[in-house]
Design a protein around this motif. Structure first.
Motif, PDB file in Angstrom:
ATOM      1  N   ASN A 184     -19.658  52.083  29.778  1.00 28.92           N
ATOM      2  CA  ASN A 184     -20.155  52.205  31.150  1.00 28.92           C
ATOM      3  C   ASN A 184     -20.656  53.628  31.338  1.00 28.92           C
ATOM      4  OD1 ASN A 184     -17.846  53.876  32.284  1.00 28.92           O
ATOM      5  ND2 ASN A 184     -16.721  52.055  31.624  1.00 28.92           N
ATOM      6  N   TYR A 185     -21.373  53.880  32.417  1.00 31.90           N
ATOM      7  CA  TYR A 185     -22.044  55.176  32.514  1.00 31.90           C
ATOM      8  C   TYR A 185     -21.092  56.340  32.765  1.00 31.90           C
ATOM      9  CZ  TYR A 185     -22.264  54.449  37.706  1.00 31.90           C
ATOM     10  OH  TYR A 185     -21.999  54.226  39.033  1.00 31.90           O
ATOM     11  N   VAL A 186     -19.854  56.077  33.171  1.00 32.26           N
ATOM     12  CA  VAL A 186     -18.872  57.157  33.316  1.00 32.26           C
ATOM     13  C   VAL A 186     -18.244  57.495  31.965  1.00 32.26           C
ATOM     14  CG1 VAL A 186     -16.614  57.753  34.290  1.00 32.26           C
ATOM     15  CG2 VAL A 186     -18.373  56.749  35.741  1.00 32.26           C
ATOM     16  N   ASP A 187     -17.925  56.459  31.192  1.00 31.80           N
ATOM     17  CA  ASP A 187     -17.234  56.662  29.921  1.00 31.80           C
ATOM     18  C   ASP A 187     -18.174  56.908  28.745  1.00 31.80           C
ATOM     19  OD1 ASP A 187     -14.718  56.281  31.058  1.00 31.80           O
ATOM     20  OD2 ASP A 187     -14.812  54.104  30.802  1.00 31.80           O
ATOM     21  N   PHE A 188     -19.484  56.806  28.958  1.00 26.92           N
ATOM     22  CA  PHE A 188     -20.418  56.826  27.839  1.00 26.92           C
ATOM     23  C   PHE A 188     -20.302  58.120  27.034  1.00 26.92           C
ATOM     24  CE2 PHE A 188     -24.865  56.339  26.060  1.00 26.92           C
ATOM     25  CZ  PHE A 188     -24.558  55.198  25.334  1.00 26.92           C
ATOM     26  N   GLU A 189     -20.177  59.233  27.722  1.00 31.01           N
ATOM     27  CA  GLU A 189     -20.027  60.510  27.020  1.00 31.01           C
ATOM     28  C   GLU A 189     -18.662  61.143  27.284  1.00 31.01           C
ATOM     29  OE1 GLU A 189     -23.416  63.095  27.003  1.00 31.01           O
ATOM     30  OE2 GLU A 189     -24.799  61.449  27.321  1.00 31.01           O
TER      31      GLU A 189
END
Length: 278
Positions: free
Chosen positions: A175-180
């Motif tokens: 997801n866009y929070v966990d991506f990096e």
């Protein structure tokens, strides 16, 4: 939309049955789930994902009641999983697997995954020759595709893929929070799957609902796009990468499902402006 990786899968959006509509007495609301399953299949979707531990064993039984009993077997795709607490030895795996077939009311699983592999759990799967057993079940026609779901480092992911080249698909938290994020490392894990040419199933694209219940500052950014729901940006983000084969969403109501289907039925990757907003 036909799936580019597995021809039997009609779309790249799946019904994650970790969360289902529930009654006040703690049982699955099968009447509501039946309505949702009807609408899901009627709109051209066919992928359902479950595991024995979901909703304390009630998810598999709900699949039987609302899907398997009501639709021809070739009209839906079903994924189940081998989860670490439910076997102690190699000899335990097949009996557990057959109990899952019975619970779901099916004679085979389209996809079957070694579940939630981590540094702590993976050695038990190795010791019990789990992937060998799953290969035998595949040879017997009880599994169509073998894979695993994963919650650990890119280094361990690469080790597992090297040691088990027969694996066909990997399920990752993206997801866009966990991506990096330095803990989840969604981007690095996705890149390892790209390197080994493995299609990816996405779990937690909306981070357990956290990317719907946003702070006001984040809401303003999305609201300025004059586009879809907050969930739509999260799910479309997860589906926008070339190796993504399936994005799962846990849907607890018809309203939630209709919102998800509205933008996944004719899926379009995020635009540059939407990626920037994310």
């Amino acid at each position: 939309m036909e799936n580019k990786f597995f021809s039997e899968v009609k779309n790249n959006f799946g019904f994650g049955c970790m969360r289902l509509p529930m009654r006040k007495d703690g049982e699955v609301d099968t009447q509501e789930f039946c309505k949702m399953a009807d609408a899901f299949i009627a709109q051209g979707f066919n992928y359902f994902d479950t595991a024995h531990g979901y909703i304390s064993g009630k998810s598999e039984l709900a699949i039987k009641e609302c899907v398997s009993k009501r639709f021809k077997r070739d009209s839906f795709i079903l994924t189940d999983k081998l989860t670490e607490p439910y076997f102690k030895t190699q000899d335990d795996i097949k009996p557990f697997f057959y109990s899952q077939l019975e619970a779901c009311g099916v004679e085979y699983f389209d996809f079957y995954l070694a579940h939630a592999l981590t540094q702590e759990v993976y050695p038990k799967f190795v010791k019990c020759n789990a992937f060998k057993v799953l290969g035998e079940l595949k040879a017997e026609g009880k599994i169509r595709h073998v894979g695993f779901s994963f919650h650990d480092s890119p280094e361990l992911l690469e080790k597992i893929l090297k040691e088990n080249p027969e694996v066909e698909v990997v399920q990752l938290q993206i997801n866009y929070v966990d991506f990096e994020d330095s803990g989840v490392q969604g981007k690095r894990c996705y890149e390892i799957c790209e390197k080994y040419n493995k299609p990816v199933i996405v779990m937690e694209p909306v981070k357990g609902g956290g990317l719907v219940n946003l702070p006001d500052s984040a809401k303003k950014i999305f609201d300025s796009l004059n586009g879809g729901s907050y969930a739509s940006y999260a799910i479309r983000f997860a589906a926008s990468f070339p190796k993504i084969f399936m994005v799962l969403s846990g849907m607890g109501s018809m309203e939630m499902m209709n919102d998800n289907l509205s933008y996944m039925k004719d899926f379009k990757p995020l635009s540059d402006a939407e990626f920037e907003a994310v």
